[in-house]
Design a protein around this motif. Sequence first.
Motif, PDB file in Angstrom:
ATOM      1  N   ARG A   7      -1.200  -1.059  -2.757  1.00 50.36           N
ATOM      2  CA  ARG A   7      -2.418  -1.847  -2.653  1.00 50.36           C
ATOM      3  C   ARG A   7      -3.269  -1.573  -3.869  1.00 50.36           C
ATOM      4  NH1 ARG A   7      -2.089  -0.725   2.616  1.00 50.36           N
ATOM      5  NH2 ARG A   7      -1.030  -2.285   3.836  1.00 50.36           N
ATOM      6  N   ASP A  16      -8.272  -1.605   3.851  1.00 51.60           N
ATOM      7  CA  ASP A  16      -8.323  -1.874   5.286  1.00 51.60           C
ATOM      8  C   ASP A  16      -6.882  -2.092   5.735  1.00 51.60           C
ATOM      9  OD1 ASP A  16      -8.331  -3.357   7.763  1.00 51.60           O
ATOM     10  OD2 ASP A  16     -10.452  -3.793   7.415  1.00 51.60           O
ATOM     11  N   THR A  17      -6.301  -1.108   6.427  1.00 46.46           N
ATOM     12  CA  THR A  17      -4.889  -1.202   6.808  1.00 46.46           C
ATOM     13  C   THR A  17      -4.623  -2.370   7.759  1.00 46.46           C
ATOM     14  OG1 THR A  17      -5.206   0.457   8.546  1.00 46.46           O
ATOM     15  CG2 THR A  17      -4.371   1.235   6.416  1.00 46.46           C
ATOM     16  N   ALA A  21      -1.929  -5.206   6.954  1.00 43.48           N
ATOM     17  CA  ALA A  21      -0.839  -5.480   7.897  1.00 43.48           C
ATOM     18  C   ALA A  21      -0.774  -6.966   8.218  1.00 43.48           C
ATOM     19  CB  ALA A  21      -1.034  -4.662   9.171  1.00 43.48           C
ATOM     20  N   THR A  28       1.004  -3.331  12.409  1.00 42.24           N
ATOM     21  CA  THR A  28       0.343  -2.124  11.910  1.00 42.24           C
ATOM     22  C   THR A  28       1.015  -1.666  10.623  1.00 42.24           C
ATOM     23  OG1 THR A  28       1.799  -0.645  13.144  1.00 42.24           O
ATOM     24  CG2 THR A  28      -0.246  -1.284  14.226  1.00 42.24           C
ATOM     25  N   VAL A  29       0.280  -0.897   9.859  1.00 42.17           N
ATOM     26  CA  VAL A  29       0.823  -0.212   8.688  1.00 42.17           C
ATOM     27  C   VAL A  29       0.238   1.185   8.669  1.00 42.17           C
ATOM     28  CG1 VAL A  29       1.151  -2.283   7.271  1.00 42.17           C
ATOM     29  CG2 VAL A  29      -0.992  -1.020   7.119  1.00 42.17           C
ATOM     30  N   LYS A  30       0.854   2.067   7.903  1.00 45.55           N
ATOM     31  CA  LYS A  30       0.305   3.410   7.771  1.00 45.55           C
ATOM     32  C   LYS A  30       0.289   3.791   6.306  1.00 45.55           C
ATOM     33  CE  LYS A  30       4.610   5.908   8.218  1.00 45.55           C
ATOM     34  NZ  LYS A  30       4.971   7.275   8.123  1.00 45.55           N
ATOM     35  N   ARG A  31      -0.591   4.697   5.981  1.00 46.47           N
ATOM     36  CA  ARG A  31      -0.663   5.202   4.607  1.00 46.47           C
ATOM     37  C   ARG A  31       0.525   6.130   4.362  1.00 46.47           C
ATOM     38  NH1 ARG A  31      -5.747   4.245   2.340  1.00 46.47           N
ATOM     39  NH2 ARG A  31      -7.285   3.668   3.898  1.00 46.47           N
TER      40      ARG A  31
END
Length: 103
Positions: A7, A16-17, A21, A28-31
């Motif tokens: 990003r 802003d995940t 997403a 959902t997404v994760k770092r």
Amino acid sequence: ERGPWVRLCGADRRVDTGKGAARVGESTVKRSSMEDVRRLTCYASGGVPPVGHATPLKKLMDDRLLRWPLIYAAAGAHDALFPIDPAILSEKSGALLADVTTA
């Protein structure tokens, strides 16, 4: 689209995940962990450039960056930057433009 994404956003913004997403069609997404960032890009978190990664990565770029005629992008280290027109960065990096940040 599954897989890691880079990003690109201004230092004055936070990713802003949820928005990210939604833009890539995921619920959902994760770092990524710092270890995964280094493994995928060969750069330490905080200095990851928008191009030149060890693994080809998809990119999302905050469309707010286009308001500036020139931005400074990470150049491989926490204290290294390079100047670039944000429209050229989007084009050359193949980044999808989207609203992916919060204030």
